[in-house]
Scaffold this motif. Structure first.
Motif, mmCIF file in Angstrom:
data_model
loop_
_atom_site.group_PDB
_atom_site.id
_atom_site.type_symbol
_atom_site.label_atom_id
_atom_site.label_comp_id
_atom_site.label_asym_id
_atom_site.label_seq_id
_atom_site.Cartn_x
_atom_site.Cartn_y
_atom_site.Cartn_z
ATOM 1 N N ARG A 138 0.833 -1.203 0.000
ATOM 2 C CA ARG A 138 0.000 0.000 0.000
ATOM 3 C C ARG A 138 0.870 1.256 0.000
ATOM 4 N N GLN A 139 1.926 1.244 0.828
ATOM 5 C CA GLN A 139 2.819 2.407 0.869
ATOM 6 C C GLN A 139 3.542 2.598 -0.468
ATOM 7 N N ALA A 140 3.949 1.484 -1.072
ATOM 8 C CA ALA A 140 4.621 1.586 -2.372
ATOM 9 C C ALA A 140 3.666 2.137 -3.428
ATOM 10 N N ALA A 141 2.393 1.682 -3.417
ATOM 11 C CA ALA A 141 1.410 2.169 -4.377
ATOM 12 C C ALA A 141 1.111 3.646 -4.149
ATOM 13 N N GLN A 142 1.020 4.049 -2.881
ATOM 14 C CA GLN A 142 0.779 5.465 -2.584
ATOM 15 C C GLN A 142 1.941 6.336 -3.047
ATOM 16 N N ALA A 143 3.164 5.838 -2.855
ATOM 17 C CA ALA A 143 4.329 6.598 -3.320
ATOM 18 C C ALA A 143 4.331 6.714 -4.840
ATOM 19 N N ALA A 144 3.980 5.608 -5.515
ATOM 20 C CA ALA A 144 3.924 5.643 -6.978
ATOM 21 C C ALA A 144 2.834 6.582 -7.467
ATOM 22 N N GLU A 145 1.687 6.603 -6.757
ATOM 23 C CA GLU A 145 0.595 7.490 -7.126
ATOM 24 C C GLU A 145 0.987 8.949 -6.911
ATOM 25 N N ALA A 146 1.680 9.227 -5.805
ATOM 26 C CA ALA A 146 2.138 10.594 -5.565
ATOM 27 C C ALA A 146 3.111 11.044 -6.649
ATOM 28 N N GLN A 147 4.010 10.147 -7.043
ATOM 29 C CA GLN A 147 4.945 10.473 -8.119
ATOM 30 C C GLN A 147 4.210 10.706 -9.430
ATOM 31 N N ARG A 148 3.162 9.884 -9.716
ATOM 32 C CA ARG A 148 2.384 10.072 -10.936
ATOM 33 C C ARG A 148 1.706 11.430 -10.944
ATOM 34 N N GLN A 149 1.096 11.788 -9.839
ATOM 35 C CA GLN A 149 0.413 13.072 -9.782
ATOM 36 C C GLN A 149 1.381 14.232 -9.954
ATOM 37 N N GLN A 150 2.577 14.078 -9.378
ATOM 38 C CA GLN A 150 3.591 15.120 -9.535
ATOM 39 C C GLN A 150 4.019 15.243 -10.995
ATOM 40 N N GLN A 151 4.266 14.110 -11.651
ATOM 41 C CA GLN A 151 4.641 14.131 -13.065
ATOM 42 C C GLN A 151 3.497 14.663 -13.924
ATOM 43 N N LEU A 152 2.263 14.302 -13.569
ATOM 44 C CA LEU A 152 1.113 14.761 -14.328
ATOM 45 C C LEU A 152 0.978 16.281 -14.221
ATOM 46 N N ALA A 153 1.165 16.817 -13.024
ATOM 47 C CA ALA A 153 1.064 18.271 -12.842
ATOM 48 C C ALA A 153 2.156 18.990 -13.619
ATOM 49 N N ALA A 154 3.379 18.438 -13.591
ATOM 50 C CA ALA A 154 4.479 19.057 -14.336
ATOM 51 C C ALA A 154 4.218 19.002 -15.834
ATOM 52 N N TYR A 155 3.690 17.884 -16.279
ATOM 53 C CA TYR A 155 3.440 17.743 -17.713
ATOM 54 C C TYR A 155 2.282 18.629 -18.156
ATOM 55 N N GLN A 157 1.528 21.508 -16.772
ATOM 56 C CA GLN A 157 2.073 22.858 -16.820
ATOM 57 C C GLN A 157 2.885 23.064 -18.104
ATOM 58 N N GLN A 158 3.659 22.048 -18.467
ATOM 59 C CA GLN A 158 4.432 22.121 -19.704
ATOM 60 C C GLN A 158 3.506 22.225 -20.915
ATOM 61 N N TYR A 159 2.420 21.462 -20.898
ATOM 62 C CA TYR A 159 1.457 21.518 -22.000
ATOM 63 C C TYR A 159 0.814 22.890 -22.090
ATOM 64 N N GLU A 160 0.432 23.466 -20.972
ATOM 65 C CA GLU A 160 -0.224 24.769 -20.980
ATOM 66 C C GLU A 160 0.706 25.850 -21.519
ATOM 67 N N GLN A 161 1.998 25.752 -21.156
ATOM 68 C CA GLN A 161 2.959 26.707 -21.704
ATOM 69 C C GLN A 161 3.084 26.530 -23.217
ATOM 70 N N TRP A 162 3.153 25.280 -23.628
ATOM 71 C CA TRP A 162 3.256 25.010 -25.063
ATOM 72 C C TRP A 162 1.998 25.458 -25.797
ATOM 73 N N ALA A 163 0.816 25.183 -25.228
ATOM 74 C CA ALA A 163 -0.442 25.546 -25.878
ATOM 75 C C ALA A 163 -0.566 27.066 -26.000
ATOM 76 N N ALA A 164 -0.164 27.794 -24.946
ATOM 77 C CA ALA A 164 -0.224 29.258 -25.010
ATOM 78 C C ALA A 164 0.709 29.794 -26.098
ATOM 79 N N ALA A 165 1.908 29.214 -26.184
ATOM 80 C CA ALA A 165 2.848 29.644 -27.219
ATOM 81 C C ALA A 165 2.308 29.324 -28.610
#
Length: 688
Positions: A138-155, A157-165
């Motif tokens: 469960r802890q490993a899955a939660q850590a993986a989910e937290a990492q996914r959400q972090q990568q998703l938020a970064a991506y 943000q990157q998409y929004e910058q690209w879309a605005a440009a």
């Protein structure tokens, strides 16, 4: 006394009869066994003959199908050339609306990052000690989910910058289109030339036709003067038809008569001129054109001076009212151009017999605008950042989201792309290598490590040069795509982007993966820069490993068949060598030294009849080819198919030459019941 004597004789006689019956039974059994063996042998021979007939029939059918396909392509090409004008007239007219780009960008598609990590089901953890395991999972899955959400938020943000440009770029472009249209309405000569040049570039002409022009606009008589490049005679197929000759196992081409090629080409030139004039008048939304002067030229060596020049082969001046009265879909192009419009058309365009142009853009007295030719940027000389931006634009043109990474701390990533396809798409890592020499296999290995470390779905390596067999061997079976310089230029042209390799049309020849200078010699008669192909397999079956240097499916000559009786080719580019401890057989190949006409190196294996006369390839399993450089360092491994029962020879695979000059490996698998003899006969070697 006599009764006793008769009894003994009866017993002896009965014994003799029994022995005789037993002997006869044994003889009958032996005869029956022999007949059964002969029957089985005949059945086996019939089965082998049937399989051989089926193989020959299947092979003949495949060759005949290929011939039919070639004939259909030839007929379709000639039909397309003959109907160019009629087809072009049915195409929708070009207009100012086609210039604007929609103000929209692809929706955000997170790919695999959009799928939450599944949490472990507590109901599956029952029994002693499973509670602790559940907590760890469960802890490993939660850590993986937290990492996914972090990568998703970064991506995101990157998409929004690209879309605005992207939106900003589209709006700026559309604003420029609006200014062009306003200037066009006012009759600005530069705007008129730019607009109608775009109309010609949107012409319904085959992709392999040239698209070069020079134009000027005379606002007084409202006349557009255009020099428009025409296709050369090589666009007309030199082959009229193809026949398959089964007895010689070759394709026989019937040449198209020279007079027919000349007639088709001359008619095609007339069609091109008429179609261009039609497209210019059809695109005139604001009545800017009262007449059009169009000169069709080819870029070739002037037969008079020997210098490269633009030779005018057709010229016509057409007023709008006259042209409007034509029904172009029904006219004879040559008669319409020459008789109907009073134009000029070379009587012998194949001999570059020029005509005098009516008027040329330089005669207008205003600035001449030119498009096409050698104006495409040289990818070797392009600014590195601009080159990466061009590659990113290519990915966007292919329907993907693509952004350039920061110049520092990019982790070896030049461009990140996101393919929105729900099945084959995902995150793509792109590396750009502007090389003049062959990209080393280490760069491909580094890209694979970057893809794994970033958790991407795929990696793409784009270069201005090429790749050697070691790079393709390593990329085989991995989520990697290698794009050579020639392939890059082709993709750019396909998507309306510009780029060339050096001052000429071709890229500099790549060097092989190994060490040394291509074309050199190490003193053994084998050019430097070679590769070693080490072959191994499971099982104790003894095999002869051989190679055939081919053009298509035909070996260049008997001397280009390397086997136990011919250990090397005449030029030394391919030769059998002693295998290393890890291999059972080995070949040494200098790909760059293979004959220019060679486009395939076929590798095969066959049962050694002297060692295993009754064996087949059912014992040939877990086979692979180990590719090494000249120093012996392993570059990659190539998997090949296993052997099958009843077969005694097998095509392992072939290295095939790409249009860029690179060599790529294609897995084989075709087996032969007739051994090496049957295999080599299919490649054109006669066996006495």
């Amino acid at each position: 006394m006599s009764r006793r004597s008769n009894g003994l004789m009866g017993i002896w006689a009965e014994t003799q009869r029994q022995q005789q019956r037993q002997q006869e039974a044994r003889q009958r059994a032996a005869v029956q066994a022999q007949r059964e063996a002969e029957r089985q042998q005949r059945a086996l021979e019939r089965e082998r003959a049937r399989l051989d007939r089926e193989q020959r029939q299947a092979y003949r059918q495949s060759r005949e199908a290929e011939v039919r396909r070639r004939n259909e392509e030839l007929d379709a090409r000639v039909e397309a050339l003959a109907s160019l004008l009629a087809t072009g007239c049915r195409a929708p007219a070009f207009g100012t609306a086609a210039l604007a780009r929609p103000e929209q960008v692809p929706a955000f598609s997170p790919g695999h990052l959009g799928q939450p990590v599944a949490m472990p089901d507590p109901n599956r953890y029952r029994g002693f000690g499973t509670r602790a395991q559940y907590e760890r999972d469960r802890q490993a899955a939660q850590a993986a989910e937290a990492q996914r959400q972090q990568q998703l938020a970064a991506y995101r943000q990157q998409y929004e910058q690209w879309a605005a440009a992207q939106l900003q770029e589209i709006r700026q472009y559309n604003a420029g289109v609006g200014e062009l249209v306003a200037a066009l309405r006012q009759g600005d000569p530069d705007a008129v030339v730019e607009y109608f040049s775009a109309a010609l570039y949107a012409s319904a002409r085959p992709d392999d036709f040239p698209h070069r022009l020079s134009a000027a606009y005379d606002p007084g008589p409202r006349q557009l003067v255009v020099d428009w490049e025409l296709p050369g005679p090589d666009v007309v197929p030199a082959v009229k038809s193809v026949r398959y000759m089964p007895t010689a196992d070759e394709e026989k081409e019937t040449a198209r008569p020279v007079t027919q090629r000349r007639a088709i080409h001359r008619d095609l030139l007339a069609q091109c001129v008429l179609l261009a004039v039609h497209e210019l008048f059809a695109a005139d939304e604001f009545g800017m054109l009262e007449s059009v002067v169009l000169n069709g030229f080819v870029d070739d060596h002037d037969p008079v001076t020997g210098q490269r020049a633009q030779i005018v082969l057709a010229s016509v001046s057409v007023a709008r009212p006259v042209f409007a009265g034509l029904r172009l879909a029904q006219v004879s192009a040559v008669d319409c151009l020459v008789e109907g419009l009073g134009g000029q058309l070379s009587a012998r365009p194949d001999q570059l017999a020029a005509v005098r142009p009516v008027r040329q853009p330089g005669d207008v007295g205003r600035g001449v605008v030119s498009h096409g030719g050698d104006d495409d940027p040289d990818l070797f000389e392009m600014d590195p950042i601009a080159f990466e931006a061009l590659v990113a634009e290519l990915f966007r043109a292919r329907g993907m989201q693509a952004v350039m990474t920061q110049r520092s701390n990019d982790g070896g990533v030049d461009v990140e792309a996101l393919d929105p396809d729900p099945i084959s798409g995902g995150r793509i890592i792109v590396q750009v290598k502007r090389y003049r020499k062959t990209v080393p296999p280490t760069a491909v290995r580094d890209l694979y490590g970057t893809v794994q470390g970033a958790g991407a779905n795929k990696g793409v390596l784009v270069t201005t040069s090429g790749f050697g067999p070691g790079s393709y061997a390593f990329a085989n079976g991995k989520p990697l795509t290698l794009v050579s310089g020639e392939e890059l230029v082709g993709l750019l042209q396909e998507h309306g982007l510009r780029g060339r390799l050096g001052p000429g049309s071709g890229a500099p020849g790549p060097a092989p993966d190994g060490t040394g200078v291509p074309g050199g010699d190490d003193g053994t008669g084998v050019p430097d820069g070679h590769n070693v192909l080490g072959m191994s397999w499971s099982g104790r079956v003894a095999l002869d490993v051989c190679a055939l240097v081919c053009t298509g499916g035909r070996v260049l000559s008997d001397d280009h068949f390397v086997f136990y009786n011919n250990p090397r080719t005449p030029d030394g580019a391919v030769r059998a060598v002693a295998p290393s401890a890890a291999d059972k057989a080995a070949l040494r190949v200098a790909f760059e030294a293979l004959p220019a006409q060679a486009d395939r190196l076929v590798l095969a294996a066959a049962i050694d009849p002297a060692v295993n006369p009754d064996a087949d390839l059912s014992g040939f399993t877990d086979a692979r080819i180990r590719l090494a450089d000249a120093a012996g360092s392993e570059l990659g491994q190539l998997e090949v198919s296993d052997g099958r029962a009843g077969e005694t020879a097998l095509v392992l695979g072939s290295f095939r030459k790409r249009a860029s000059g690179d060599w790529d490996f294609v897995v084989g698998g075709k087996g032969y019941a007739g051994g090496l003899e049957a295999l080599v006969q299919e490649f054109g070697i006669e066996v006495a």
